[in-house]
Design an enzyme around this catalytic site. Sequence first.
Site, short mmCIF file in Angstrom:
data_model
loop_
_atom_site.label_atom_id
_atom_site.label_comp_id
_atom_site.label_asym_id
_atom_site.label_seq_id
_atom_site.Cartn_x
_atom_site.Cartn_y
_atom_site.Cartn_z
N GLU A 19 -5.86 -11.13 -0.89
CA GLU A 19 -6.91 -10.40 0.62
C GLU A 19 -8.34 -11.02 -0.28
O GLU A 19 -9.14 -9.57 0.73
CB GLU A 19 -6.18 -9.47 1.06
CG GLU A 19 -4.61 -9.41 1.33
CD GLU A 19 -4.57 -8.01 1.94
OE1 GLU A 19 -5.49 -7.17 2.46
OE2 GLU A 19 -2.86 -7.32 2.17
N GLU B 104 0.95 -1.56 0.50
CA GLU B 104 -0.01 -0.12 -0.17
C GLU B 104 0.75 1.08 0.14
O GLU B 104 0.79 2.17 0.77
CB GLU B 104 -0.64 0.01 0.92
CG GLU B 104 -2.09 -1.43 0.99
CD GLU B 104 -2.79 -1.33 2.62
OE1 GLU B 104 -2.67 -0.56 3.31
OE2 GLU B 104 -3.35 -2.06 2.16
O1 9MR Z 1 -7.26 -8.13 8.36
C1 9MR Z 1 -6.04 -7.26 9.26
C2 9MR Z 1 -6.94 -6.91 10.44
O2 9MR Z 1 -7.58 -7.57 11.76
C3 9MR Z 1 -6.52 -5.92 11.58
O3 9MR Z 1 -6.65 -5.21 12.25
C4 9MR Z 1 -5.78 -4.96 10.41
C5 9MR Z 1 -4.74 -4.14 11.23
O4 9MR Z 1 -3.27 -4.54 11.14
O5 9MR Z 1 -5.11 -5.40 9.28
C6 9MR Z 1 -5.92 -5.85 8.45
O6 9MR Z 1 -5.48 -6.89 7.60
C7 9MR Z 1 -4.96 -6.00 6.51
C8 9MR Z 1 -4.06 -5.87 5.20
O7 9MR Z 1 -3.06 -6.34 6.16
C9 9MR Z 1 -3.64 -5.47 4.15
N1 9MR Z 1 -4.56 -4.99 3.96
C10 9MR Z 1 -5.62 -4.93 4.34
C11 9MR Z 1 -6.34 -5.73 5.35
C12 9MR Z 1 -7.65 -5.32 5.64
O8 9MR Z 1 -7.30 -4.02 6.13
#
Ligand code: 9MR
Length: 353
Positions: free
Chosen positions: A254, A148
């Site tokens: 994802e 990102e």
């Molecule tokens: O699904 C993840 C959530 O449980 C966490 O709280 C969050 C922060 O670390 O990250 C979420 O996963 C993200 C991923 O790492 C990167 N792309 C977006 C995902 C959804 O927010």
Amino acid sequence: MKKLFLFLPSLILLACQPTQTPSGLKENASFPVGTAIRAHQIINDSAMQAIVAKDFNSITLENSMKMYAVHQSESDYTWDHVDDVVDYAQQNQLRLHGHAFIWHSGTPRWINEMAPDSAKLDQIMEEYILTYGSRYKGKVAGWDVVNEALLDSTGTYRESIWYETMGEGYIARAFELAHQADPEAVLFYNDFNIERDTVKLHAMLRMVDKLKAQDVPISGIGFQMHIRMDTDEETVEYALKKAAETGLQIHLSEIDIIFNKHDDTPGGGIQIYDELTEEMLQAQAEKYQWLAEAYIRNVPAEQRYGMTVWGFSDKHSWIPSFFNLNDWPCLFDENMDPKPAYHGYMKGLGNSK
Ligand code: 9MR
């Protein structure tokens, strides 16, 4: 009576056949089928383990491999969860995908609070990626090296501490270090909305071209693919095709498919559907099927790193709490039973064989 008599031999035959376990998603695909999972679920939760064992052959840790989870202070690394999962993955023939080395939102507070000092941050990045990547060399198949880095709509660089302090060169540097740590690992740039925001897609492709021209060891593009039921399919197919033209590995990293909307910010859910109907479930099954088919159609077999869902059950999806939104994005329902989406996905994956 006569009818029953005719029917009997086939009934006996059926009863004598060994019961066959229905094949899972992974058997239906010619490429890895993955899921995100939380460390404690894959280590301790037998219901979760059983689904993973049946349906998936690749896992991504949803949170436990993020920088904030492993590198909590400058002098401190916490490997326990990752070590356990690495062992579990090896014992159970699961590919482990590493998520993620550098991500603005995964960056621990101690770094975000540092005074801007590019030499110091560079040194921290070097120490961190070399230590982490080498520790799991040969055990993590691929890494989201940078996650990102670009902004929606403009495709300009996100002003993270990494960018602000080290300039855009932080991206190339992270890839170089990851390659040094494990020359065999597939190294991804991973982002969201690049499947539907064409300005962002093209910015990403320009960045990838530039990195390749500089011989930076980038070897994959990850489309997070957090999509909605109304996400335009032609736009997604176009994005996959353009990304595949780079020749890099392509990961749908994802995946989830929601019915409602949000503005991409925490709490920014826009509730449109309160109830899940049979028609909605069927439509979601078709969308999952289409997504698998779109991947197969647009990404040549040798570039298919795999398709990974971001959690497989509505019960554990990140969506409701993050966006404050009631939704049903996944393949399994709240009770961990397969939804029509599961069968649609299965069908779509089957076209890769
Ligand atoms: O699904 C993840 C959530 O449980 C966490 O709280 C969050 C922060 O670390 O990250 C979420 O996963 C993200 C991923 O790492 C990167 N792309 C977006 C995902 C959804 O927010």
